[in-house]
Design a protein around this motif. Sequence first.
Motif, mmCIF file in Angstrom:
data_model
loop_
_atom_site.group_PDB
_atom_site.id
_atom_site.type_symbol
_atom_site.label_atom_id
_atom_site.label_comp_id
_atom_site.label_asym_id
_atom_site.label_seq_id
_atom_site.Cartn_x
_atom_site.Cartn_y
_atom_site.Cartn_z
ATOM 1 N N THR A 1 6.611 -8.273 -8.070
ATOM 2 C CA THR A 1 5.884 -9.248 -8.890
ATOM 3 C C THR A 1 6.839 -10.116 -9.697
ATOM 4 O OG1 THR A 1 4.014 -7.729 -9.076
ATOM 5 C CG2 THR A 1 4.135 -9.510 -10.684
ATOM 6 N N LEU A 2 7.827 -9.494 -10.336
ATOM 7 C CA LEU A 2 8.804 -10.250 -11.118
ATOM 8 C C LEU A 2 9.576 -11.224 -10.236
ATOM 9 C CD1 LEU A 2 10.202 -7.421 -13.451
ATOM 10 C CD2 LEU A 2 8.608 -9.267 -14.053
ATOM 11 N N MET B 1 0.568 -9.068 -8.443
ATOM 12 C CA MET B 1 -0.364 -8.109 -9.023
ATOM 13 C C MET B 1 -1.282 -7.511 -7.968
ATOM 14 S SD MET B 1 -1.293 -9.923 -12.671
ATOM 15 C CE MET B 1 -2.333 -8.552 -13.190
ATOM 16 N N ALA B 2 -1.680 -8.330 -6.999
ATOM 17 C CA ALA B 2 -2.493 -7.801 -5.895
ATOM 18 C C ALA B 2 -1.708 -6.758 -5.107
ATOM 19 C CB ALA B 2 -2.934 -8.945 -4.977
ATOM 20 N N GLY C 1 7.384 0.881 -9.468
ATOM 21 C CA GLY C 1 8.686 0.231 -9.564
ATOM 22 C C GLY C 1 8.847 -0.877 -8.539
ATOM 23 N N MET C 2 8.510 -0.565 -7.288
ATOM 24 C CA MET C 2 8.615 -1.560 -6.227
ATOM 25 C C MET C 2 7.647 -2.719 -6.457
ATOM 26 S SD MET C 2 10.874 -0.943 -3.868
ATOM 27 C CE MET C 2 11.969 0.393 -3.385
ATOM 28 N N GLY C 3 6.427 -2.393 -6.884
ATOM 29 C CA GLY C 3 5.428 -3.429 -7.093
ATOM 30 C C GLY C 3 5.773 -4.361 -8.248
ATOM 31 N N ILE C 4 6.236 -3.785 -9.347
ATOM 32 C CA ILE C 4 6.624 -4.612 -10.491
ATOM 33 C C ILE C 4 7.838 -5.461 -10.149
ATOM 34 C CG2 ILE C 4 7.532 -4.538 -12.852
ATOM 35 C CD1 ILE C 4 5.774 -2.051 -13.298
ATOM 36 N N GLY C 5 8.802 -4.863 -9.444
ATOM 37 C CA GLY C 5 9.970 -5.640 -9.009
ATOM 38 C C GLY C 5 9.569 -6.790 -8.105
#
Length: 228
Positions: A139-140, A43-44, A133-137
């Motif tokens: 994080t997941l 998330m950061a 998209g990159m950040g959520i990927g």
Amino acid sequence: MSRLVKEFAKGLWAELPPFRVLLGLCPTLAVTSTAENGLGMGMAVVFVLTMSNLLISSIRKIIPAKVRIACFIVITASLVVMVELLMQAYVYPLYQKLGIFVPLIVVNCLILGRAEAFASKNGVVLSIADALGMGIGFTLSLTFLGAVREILGSGTVFGTQVMWESFHPAGLMVMAPGAFIGLGVILAGMNAFNRYQSRKRGETPPDVMNSACAHCGACGGIENLKDK
């Protein structure tokens, strides 16, 4: 709209940062001893990546080419300071667990890579979609790896017991070697799945080197490496 969806979706599988293009491996290996740590770090990174892409794409035409990397680092560093202060104010226990890896977001190759490869060459809306998209990927990926290590190493997920009482945790999984083991198993599983999908479609299985490096031009490209 189709390109907007494409730029967002690529980070969720086709260019999944730690598992497909192998970006951001330092925090991926260092902080994923628990799912909570992975989610917090992710998330950061989402915040810093999204805001840096937004700012860089907004002022890309006035940034001198010769000092663009320095400008990217200054922008990223300012955002990381904001993240540090927010985490210290509202989630201090998590901030203590993540430790030095929060300020090290400044030099995360994912942040600088998206700034150089995408935000500095595209508009604000597309840059935000790319960052999300990159950040959520990312994080997941960290949360999944952290959950796997936490389950096998402690029998819990987010601190909640999920394994049976007679389960004997593998303490190695929450130690440094467990990060490499977990990452290696996930990479092997994804490569096997990609080969299965390719054979199912009657295509030639993708080359491992191409899948990891196809989207990075820093070394001059795959063909240059093969020539060497």
